[in-house]
Design a protein around this motif. Structure first.
Motif, mmCIF file in Angstrom:
data_model
loop_
_atom_site.group_PDB
_atom_site.id
_atom_site.type_symbol
_atom_site.label_atom_id
_atom_site.label_comp_id
_atom_site.label_asym_id
_atom_site.label_seq_id
_atom_site.Cartn_x
_atom_site.Cartn_y
_atom_site.Cartn_z
ATOM 1 N N ASP A 68 0.047 -2.754 6.443
ATOM 2 C CA ASP A 68 -1.033 -3.712 6.205
ATOM 3 C C ASP A 68 -2.356 -2.952 6.057
ATOM 4 O OD1 ASP A 68 -2.088 -3.219 8.858
ATOM 5 O OD2 ASP A 68 -0.669 -4.680 9.639
ATOM 6 N N LEU A 69 -3.414 -3.698 5.752
ATOM 7 C CA LEU A 69 -4.708 -3.080 5.488
ATOM 8 C C LEU A 69 -5.247 -2.326 6.694
ATOM 9 C CD1 LEU A 69 -7.055 -2.585 3.581
ATOM 10 C CD2 LEU A 69 -7.992 -4.802 4.250
ATOM 11 N N GLU A 70 -5.099 -2.861 7.877
ATOM 12 C CA GLU A 70 -5.611 -2.175 9.069
ATOM 13 C C GLU A 70 -4.891 -0.848 9.299
ATOM 14 O OE1 GLU A 70 -8.454 -2.987 10.526
ATOM 15 O OE2 GLU A 70 -8.485 -4.532 8.977
ATOM 16 N N LYS A 71 -3.596 -0.817 9.080
ATOM 17 C CA LYS A 71 -2.844 0.440 9.226
ATOM 18 C C LYS A 71 -3.224 1.430 8.125
ATOM 19 C CE LYS A 71 0.931 -1.211 11.954
ATOM 20 N NZ LYS A 71 1.520 -2.497 12.011
ATOM 21 N N LEU A 72 -3.498 0.928 6.935
ATOM 22 C CA LEU A 72 -3.959 1.797 5.850
ATOM 23 C C LEU A 72 -5.308 2.415 6.210
ATOM 24 C CD1 LEU A 72 -3.843 2.973 2.983
ATOM 25 C CD2 LEU A 72 -4.890 0.843 2.192
ATOM 26 N N LYS A 73 -6.236 1.603 6.669
ATOM 27 C CA LYS A 73 -7.552 2.121 7.063
ATOM 28 C C LYS A 73 -7.423 3.176 8.156
ATOM 29 C CE LYS A 73 -10.278 -2.022 6.078
ATOM 30 N NZ LYS A 73 -11.087 -3.087 6.717
ATOM 31 N N TYR A 80 0.823 -1.206 0.000
ATOM 32 C CA TYR A 80 0.000 0.000 0.000
ATOM 33 C C TYR A 80 0.858 1.256 0.000
ATOM 34 C CZ TYR A 80 -3.430 -3.413 1.587
ATOM 35 O OH TYR A 80 -4.233 -4.520 1.695
ATOM 36 N N PHE A 81 0.431 2.219 -0.814
ATOM 37 C CA PHE A 81 1.014 3.558 -0.831
ATOM 38 C C PHE A 81 -0.137 4.545 -0.733
ATOM 39 C CE2 PHE A 81 4.004 1.035 -3.340
ATOM 40 C CZ PHE A 81 5.226 1.426 -2.832
ATOM 41 N N VAL A 82 0.060 5.627 0.004
ATOM 42 C CA VAL A 82 -0.904 6.721 0.048
ATOM 43 C C VAL A 82 -0.242 7.894 -0.652
ATOM 44 C CG1 VAL A 82 -2.278 8.259 1.498
ATOM 45 C CG2 VAL A 82 -1.856 5.890 2.233
ATOM 46 N N LEU A 83 -0.951 8.440 -1.631
ATOM 47 C CA LEU A 83 -0.438 9.570 -2.401
ATOM 48 C C LEU A 83 -1.249 10.816 -2.084
ATOM 49 C CD1 LEU A 83 -0.211 7.851 -5.919
ATOM 50 C CD2 LEU A 83 1.474 7.836 -4.086
ATOM 51 N N LYS A 122 3.329 4.716 3.570
ATOM 52 C CA LYS A 122 3.404 3.348 3.068
ATOM 53 C C LYS A 122 3.008 2.412 4.214
ATOM 54 C CE LYS A 122 6.344 0.085 0.632
ATOM 55 N NZ LYS A 122 7.696 -0.239 0.180
ATOM 56 N N PRO A 123 1.695 2.349 4.501
ATOM 57 C CA PRO A 123 1.223 1.498 5.601
ATOM 58 C C PRO A 123 1.600 0.036 5.368
ATOM 59 C CG PRO A 123 -0.520 2.959 4.816
ATOM 60 C CD PRO A 123 0.602 3.049 3.846
#
Length: 88
Positions: free
Chosen positions: A75-80, A60-63, A72-73
Motif C-alpha cells: 500500500d501507499l504507506e508501505k511504499l513511502k 506499486y513496484f519499486v525498480l 512490491k509494497p
C-alpha cells in the motif's frame, strides 16, 4: 503519491494506466506532468498487467536503476516507508 514525490527529484514515477480506451487516460496524464505515463489497453486483460500479476489498482513496484523490481509494497504507506529508507 504525487505530493510525496514532489521534492524527491532523484526518484521517478511511472504511471501504468489500465484502460479500455485513450480518452480518460489522455485527460488524466496532464494532471501529473512530471510522471512517465504508459497506457495499457484492454484493462485487466492487458499483457503487461497479466505478466506482472496486477490484479488491483493501485499496485506499486519499486525498480532499481537497471529497471529490476526490488520491492512490491502492499500500500501507499508501505511504499513511502520503503522509499524513505532508501540510501540515495
Amino acid at each position: 503519491m504525487h505530493k510525496f514525490l514532489a521534492n524527491k527529484n532523484e526518484l521517478k514515477a511511472v504511471a501504468f494506466s489500465l484502460e479500455n480506451d485513450e480518452f480518460g487516460w489522455n485527460n488524466m496524464k496532464t494532471t501529473l506532468p512530471n510522471w512517465h505515463h504508459v497506457l495499457g489497453l484492454n484493462k485487466w486483460e492487458n499483457k503487461i498487467a497479466r505478466t506482472y500479476n496486477i490484479n488491483s489498482t493501485p499496485t506499486y513496484f519499486v525498480l532499481d536503476s537497471n529497471k529490476k523490481i526490488i520491492a512490491k509494497p502492499q500500500d501507499l504507506e508501505k511504499l513511502k516507508a520503503y522509499l524513505n529508507n532508501l540510501e540515495m
